[in-house]
Design a protein around this motif. Structure first.
Motif, PDB file in Angstrom:
ATOM      1  N   GLN B 281       0.834  -1.198   0.000  1.00  0.00           N
ATOM      2  CA  GLN B 281       0.000   0.000   0.000  1.00  0.00           C
ATOM      3  C   GLN B 281       0.870   1.249   0.000  1.00  0.00           C
ATOM      4  O   GLN B 281       0.601   2.207  -0.713  1.00  0.00           O
ATOM      5  CB  GLN B 281      -0.954  -0.033   1.188  1.00  0.00           C
ATOM      6  N   GLY B 284       1.916   2.037  -3.246  1.00  0.00           N
ATOM      7  CA  GLY B 284       0.817   2.342  -4.156  1.00  0.00           C
ATOM      8  C   GLY B 284       0.447   1.178  -5.053  1.00  0.00           C
ATOM      9  O   GLY B 284      -0.093   1.353  -6.143  1.00  0.00           O
ATOM     10  N   PRO B 287      -4.373  -1.092  -4.281  1.00  0.00           N
ATOM     11  CA  PRO B 287      -5.521  -0.207  -4.053  1.00  0.00           C
ATOM     12  C   PRO B 287      -6.483  -0.852  -3.055  1.00  0.00           C
ATOM     13  O   PRO B 287      -6.595  -2.085  -3.005  1.00  0.00           O
ATOM     14  CB  PRO B 287      -6.163  -0.097  -5.438  1.00  0.00           C
ATOM     15  N   GLU B 288      -7.158   0.012  -2.305  1.00  0.00           N
ATOM     16  CA  GLU B 288      -8.052  -0.460  -1.254  1.00  0.00           C
ATOM     17  C   GLU B 288      -9.088  -1.444  -1.782  1.00  0.00           C
ATOM     18  O   GLU B 288      -9.366  -2.477  -1.169  1.00  0.00           O
ATOM     19  CB  GLU B 288      -8.759   0.753  -0.604  1.00  0.00           C
TER      20      GLU B 288
END
Lengths: 330, 353
Positions: B281, B284, B287-288
């Motif tokens: 995370q 990057g 993603p959630e």
């Protein structure tokens, strides 16, 4: 062909090695030394160090490795010097070899053969002389063999190697030098049934002598002498202690009505106890006398010759038990 | 949070795969605890929670033809080797659909198809088996590796030392994976070993050995790949000491009197799943919504597995005496044997199972 028990064993090993590339022998001093009882003498030169594989003194390690190799598709013959040393490998024999097939729901069978010497009579004291084959016969998952004749010394190994499950072969140390005649064509034998080696005759008293392994020669001797006294003795060589061939025993006892069990193991909780129990369960109403047992005295096997002899079954003790069974004194 | 060793996260897809693998084990075992509490499953239950990076990393390095030998804390190893969560749970339920038809249970999972040799509940008892499997490969000329997992408690057993010696002496293709979670049940490493550097012990047998951060799945995978490649190429046995930690109790019957809560909390800061998830995370690369979807996927897998186990058939008692000896269809008697009597419950024979 004139041969010995030792040579018959060696011939069986050589035959198995020649017939199946997956077969190999592994154990302490099986190679360069020639085997602690010289069973494998000369095989290293014939088959090389990969297949006649000397091991360190690591009974648990190399027995376990044999089990692993069997799982991996090989057909290992693992030699342990004596049954007393096999106790160092008990974890592998009982917790792995005997259980893997069941624990895995039938997925992993263990086609291993483990050979070891057993028994007393050579003044080796308590750590080289015990007879624990009956103890191993307690364990579901194992097949327990006790070749007592030249024919079985020559023939049991190949059949054991065809067995998909673990087979333990107990070779009594006093048998290796036994010499005799063996058919040139002798080969594989069954490993399921007991053998009625001698059927007592005559109109006099009858009984069944039941034994296996190292005490067979003594029992045959006793049967000869009993015949001289007018007692006709059947002699059963159990050959296989697990599975136990109750039928051959019961068939004989149904004819003779008396039984004497001769076992170099200790009496309490022994294979002789199991045999006596099965006779009671399956032939109780055929019996004319209580089942007699001739076992080793319940002491660790001692060193001194006179003490050792006193501890072990003997022709005299077998004769005395037989006479008691037929009510002929003693 | 302590971070991962500086691997970066070079391949997001692969990292997600590792994350998924660890999460599958975690969720399976969380479910096991729940089912245990409901008395749906019994016996001993030893969960691997906290140690998932070890199995997840090592399994990545193995090929399908390789073999795996594990311990009684092996749900994760079985799952990641390819045994379905359904077959594992059904086993714990005692179902015919269980991977061992209800005869093994939690501590004895086996699977022939994936060459998964247990499920060994005698500490260090699996090591000689691994040596033998590797010996068979060597004798048959197969380029296969046997990975053998065991805890640091096994190091005190004679079978550990016998196996190290045999594997090294015969240069056998074994990867020894010591899962050092610092406690043999309740006995801390320092209370049971005069020498606590375990890799050093293996090195004493002339085995290439090194210690790895067992909470860092990328480090585990990297080390395992390196070791497996070496083993496969004929460089003899290798040994990884994977330093990890068990977050939960030893079994369901462990009040954890032997360690401080603070120690557990400290190790939980290095939860292998959170570590990788956090690193991704931060980079990057997770993603959630992808993380949420991944969790939902795993939850669905476990939920399906529970349904499979619940709806399974109890292994019939009539089959009980099977698999003590191999089925011998020739003569139709259990354990085959003419007139021989295997036991008083000698059952039916039948086709080989």
């Amino acid at each position: 062909m004139k041969t010995t028990y030792r040579e018959a064993m060696r011939a069986a090993l050589r035959d198995a090695m020649q017939r199946d590339d997956r077969v190999f022998l592994m154990g302490e001093d099986v190679g360069r030394y020639g085997g602690s009882f010289a069973v494998s003498l000369g095989l290293l030169e014939e088959f090389g160090p990969d297949r006649i594989r000397d091991t360190p003194l690591s009974e648990s390690g190399f027995v376990g490795a044999g089990i692993g190799a069997a799982l991996g598709g090989m057909r290992p013959v693992v030699e342990i010097m004596t049954v007393n040393f096999s106790l160092l490998a008990l974890d592998q024999i009982i917790n792995n070899a005997a259980t893997l097939l069941h624990m895995s729901g039938g997925q992993f069978n263990v086609p291993i053969v483990i050979r070891m010497t057993t028994g007393a009579g050579r003044q080796l004291g308590a750590q080289h002389s015990h007879s624990l084959e009956g103890w191993y016969a307690h364990i579901p998952g194992l097949r327990i063999l006790a070749p007592a004749t030249l024919r079985d010394a020559r023939g049991m190994l190949w059949t054991a190697l065809q067995d998909p499950d673990p087979v333990l072969i107990f070779e009594h140390g006093s048998l290796y030098n036994v010499a005799g005649e063996l058919d040139d064509g002798a080969g594989a034998v069954d490993i399921d049934k007991a053998a009625l080696l001698r059927q007592g005759d005559g109109d006099g008293d009858r009984l069944t002598l039941i034994t296996y392994g190292g005490t067979l020669p003594m029992v045959l001797d006793a049967a000869d002498q009993l015949a001289g006294e007018g007692i006709g003795a059947d002699v059963i060589d159990l050959r296989t202690l697990r599975p136990l061939d109750s039928h051959t025993i019961v068939d004989s006892v149904a004819r003779t009505h008396r039984a004497v069990v001769v076992d170099e193991g200790w009496r309490s909780g022994s294979i002789s106890a199991e045999i006596a129990a099965r006779i009671c369960e399956q032939a109780f109403f055929d019996l004319d006398a209580p089942v007699e047992r001739v076992c080793s005295l319940e002491v660790p096997v001692p060193y001194a010759k006179h003490l050792e002899e006193a501890a072990l079954p003997s022709v005299e003790r077998v004769m005395a038990a037989a006479r008691r069974a037929v009510g002929a004194g003693g | 949070m302590t971070t991962l060793k500086n691997h970066g996260v070079p391949d997001a897809e692969h990292a997600v795969h590792l994350l998924r693998q660890m999460l599958r084990v975690r969720r399976l075992e969380e479910k096991c605890i729940e089912l245990y509490s409901e008395a749906k499953i019994r016996g001993f239950l030893h969960v691997y929670i906290g140690e998932e990076a070890v199995a997840a990393g090592v399994m990545e390095a193995l090929a399908p033809e390789d073999a795996v030998v594990a311990t009684y804390r092996e749900h994760g190893h079985a799952l990641l080797r390819g045994v379905s969560a359904g077959a594992i749970l059904a086993e714990m339920y005692g179902r015919a659909e269980g991977c061992c038809r209800g005869r093994g249970g939690s501590m004895h999972l086996f699977d022939a198809e994936t060459r998964f040799y247990g499920g060994n509940a005698i500490v260090a008892g699996g090591l000689p088996l691994a040596v033998g499997l590797a010996l068979a490969d060597r004798m048959a000329g197969r380029q296969q590796v046997t990975a053998c997992f065991f805890g640091e408690g096994a190091v005190a057993e004679g079978e550990f030392h016998e196996s190290m010696n045999l594997a090294a002496l015969w240069q056998l293709p074994v990867l020894f994976c010591c899962e050092n979670n610092l406690y043999a049940m309740g006995t801390a490493l320092g209370r049971s070993e005069s020498q606590t550097d375990i890799a050093l012990k293996a090195a004493g047998y002339e085995i290439s050995a090194w210690a790895v951060d067992g909470m860092d799945v990328l480090a585990v995978e990297e080390a395992a790949r390196r070791a497996v490649d070496a083993v496969r190429s004929g460089s003899g046995p290798h040994f990884l000491e994977l330093r990890t930690y068990r977050f939960r109790a030893h079994s369901m019957f462990d009040p954890e009197l032997y360690r401080e809560k603070s120690e557990v909390v400290q190790w939980m800061e290095r939860d292998p799943i959170s570590l990788l998830q956090g690193a991704m995370q931060a980079a990057g690369k997770l993603p959630e919504e992808q993380w949420a979807a991944l969790q939902a996927d795993v939850d669905a897998e476990i939920s399906t597995a529970v349904g499979f186990a619940e709806n399974g058939t109890p292994e019939p008692v009539s089959e009980l005496s099977r698999f003590v000896y191999s089925d011998r269809p020739d003569d139709g008697s259990a354990g085959g044997g003419g007139t021989a009597e295997w036991d008083t419950t000698a059952g039916k024979g039948g086709a080989a199972g």
